[in-house]
Design a protein around this motif. Sequence first.
Motif, mmCIF file in Angstrom:
data_model
loop_
_atom_site.group_PDB
_atom_site.id
_atom_site.type_symbol
_atom_site.label_atom_id
_atom_site.label_comp_id
_atom_site.label_asym_id
_atom_site.label_seq_id
_atom_site.Cartn_x
_atom_site.Cartn_y
_atom_site.Cartn_z
ATOM 1 N N SER A 126 -9.791 0.503 -7.304
ATOM 2 C CA SER A 126 -9.447 1.916 -7.431
ATOM 3 C C SER A 126 -10.092 2.533 -8.663
ATOM 4 O O SER A 126 -10.649 3.643 -8.607
ATOM 5 N N ASN B 31 -6.731 -4.429 -5.838
ATOM 6 C CA ASN B 31 -6.644 -3.014 -5.504
ATOM 7 C C ASN B 31 -6.813 -2.129 -6.733
ATOM 8 O O ASN B 31 -7.478 -1.084 -6.681
ATOM 9 N N LYS C 245 2.629 -0.375 3.650
ATOM 10 C CA LYS C 245 3.381 -1.609 3.471
ATOM 11 C C LYS C 245 4.884 -1.342 3.447
ATOM 12 O O LYS C 245 5.682 -2.140 3.975
ATOM 13 N N ALA D 213 6.528 -3.692 -1.447
ATOM 14 C CA ALA D 213 5.334 -2.900 -1.144
ATOM 15 C C ALA D 213 4.546 -2.584 -2.412
ATOM 16 O O ALA D 213 3.307 -2.558 -2.408
ATOM 17 N N TYR D 214 5.255 -2.334 -3.509
ATOM 18 C CA TYR D 214 4.600 -2.012 -4.785
ATOM 19 C C TYR D 214 3.783 -3.198 -5.296
ATOM 20 O O TYR D 214 2.631 -3.035 -5.724
ATOM 21 N N PRO E 273 -1.962 2.212 0.622
ATOM 22 C CA PRO E 273 -1.426 0.918 1.061
ATOM 23 C C PRO E 273 0.062 0.745 0.780
ATOM 24 O O PRO E 273 0.764 0.079 1.550
ATOM 25 N N LEU E 274 0.563 1.348 -0.313
ATOM 26 C CA LEU E 274 1.995 1.247 -0.612
ATOM 27 C C LEU E 274 2.827 1.886 0.496
ATOM 28 O O LEU E 274 3.839 1.333 0.925
ATOM 29 N N GLN E 275 2.395 3.059 0.980
ATOM 30 C CA GLN E 275 3.136 3.742 2.036
ATOM 31 C C GLN E 275 3.123 2.934 3.326
ATOM 32 O O GLN E 275 4.152 2.809 4.010
ATOM 33 N N ALA F 47 0.657 -3.426 -3.013
ATOM 34 C CA ALA F 47 -0.320 -2.341 -3.106
ATOM 35 C C ALA F 47 -1.013 -2.303 -4.460
ATOM 36 O O ALA F 47 -2.209 -2.016 -4.542
ATOM 37 N N CYS G 119 -4.238 2.898 -4.095
ATOM 38 C CA CYS G 119 -2.984 2.160 -4.262
ATOM 39 C C CYS G 119 -1.824 2.741 -3.466
ATOM 40 O O CYS G 119 -1.107 1.996 -2.793
#
Length: 595
Positions: A377, A373, A336, A364-365, A332-334, A368, A329
């Motif tokens: 995870s 996802n 995005k 982004a949150y 991808p957050l970073q 992600a 998670c």
Amino acid sequence: MFRIKLTQPADRSRLRLWSPTAMTSAYKMVKDEGIPVYRAAKLNGVPLTTLRDRVDNRISIDCVKSGPCPVLSLDEEAKLCEHLKDLASVGYGYTRAEVVNLASDYAVSLGKRKDDQPFTLNWFYNFIKRWPELNVVRPSSLSEQRAKCASEESVTKYFNELERILRKYDLFDKPHLIYNIDEKGINTEYKPPSVVSGKDCKAQVIMSERGKTVTIIGAGNAAGMQIPPYFVFPGVRMLDGLLEGKSPGADGIMTPSGWSNSVVFKDYLQNHFMKFCQGRSDDTILILYDGHRSHISVDLVEWAKQQNIVLFVLPTHTSHILQPMDIGCFGPLQLKYAQECSKFARTHHRVVTRYDVCSLACKAYSFALSPLNLQASFNKAGIYPFKNSSSMVELLKSKIKPSELYIVDDEVTASGDHKKSETAENNFFDKKGGDVHIKIMKKKRKNINSIVGGKALEGETVEKMKKYIDESNSKISSNDPKKKKTKTPKNKKNSATSFNLQINDKQKPGPSKQNIELSEKSDLSDSENESEIPDEDKCCQCHQYYVDKHSHGAIEFTHWAQCDNATCSHWVHLKYCSPVHVVRKNTVFYCNCCL
């Protein structure tokens, strides 16, 4: 007159019209089944002379291309290949140039090459083609603590304990009751994504100066439902503009550093997490998180017990392989978030400020921590669907491989040396890289993470945690602060310069002489130091080491000089006990005793 017949150059595309598999099949037919070489060549469609060279051992069967055979045989290259993979798996891989040097040394040790005939990069690229299992990659960084702690033992204990908790509270088929909470730090300075630009220009991205970190506390369950983000901004007073553009349910708080602490984490659980989590009837909720000190407190455990919540602490320094948020998670957050910042800067023609962080991070949150996802995870972390310890150890085999380098000292043999094979000294690769397999760790220090790591905070674990906290608090209260001891400056007999200055602790603004303390206490301390100094190190005129403070200025830079008379060799204070102020290099100096 002779006529020269011009021949057409050979068509390279027609050379070696046979496959290595067909050549191996024909070779086995001759060797194993006794079929004649001519018949085996016809049946498999390979050249007769090529097959006969391999049957008669003139050329190795491993040679699958035209030209000379490789310098190293198949077995020798296999050993080299295994050594490269082994060292890379534990974090000590070779670069291309180092592989070439290693192979050159290996060939020299086998007597197949001379020192002045090393391999080149052309050999390396052909070697890679012969061994497709090898590849040149950029390794990811791994901290030493993670390499030590992410071991097979810690993973096994963690999943055995997790299985016990899931069975005790009947959570194997209830993914909506299994949550993971973690923090992520972001900044207005981001890593820009790749952009399309001209070949003759160097693309640049304009961004703000590096500011303080903003922390996002995120959570989600194994069913794929996310908890809205909770921001921790740096500062003292909460500003309305900081949460502008937030997603529904998002909230925030201020701390001086912008990092989470025990108070913030408890407030998050009580006022934010409980507002959005599922299953608040009589069901037991399982929360997994890392063992940061802000997550472990007696008050938090007591509150969770009242709310029918089980707190489960992950093993120390294993979040990169066991925590769902870190696995699928926050990466991808970073990415995005960087894309959103780049898009925002291009659209608005200005840099990203702290007032834009919330709106960009919320987008982004939401992307992600999507249901897909989150479910993937938790699946990859082995939590839901649950995987037992043996299955997870097998799946994480490559990621826990570096932990095999570290051996706890109580597991070492009585002689203090790790056991090696009898041929280790004669093995070329053991001499080159075998020592990395012997790294003896000291015994683990006792701390709070050694008690709660990889366990649920209940029963005996909570009692041990309370006992440890009480003992730590009693030690802190009983120990007096250590007094700092000041050392007396030693006399250096070259051109020694002594700086003696005592300043009052409570200084006031004013001239430099005003804050100099010339008390009796300082005189006594000097007299005590004087008694410890040998007579030959004191001035031959005033018979003291320090210049009298009361007769001279408040700050003295005392310069020394030694008499050049071999029978004297006395030390003298320049300027104060001698008319000479400076002694230059290669000049003769005599004290008053010798004049």
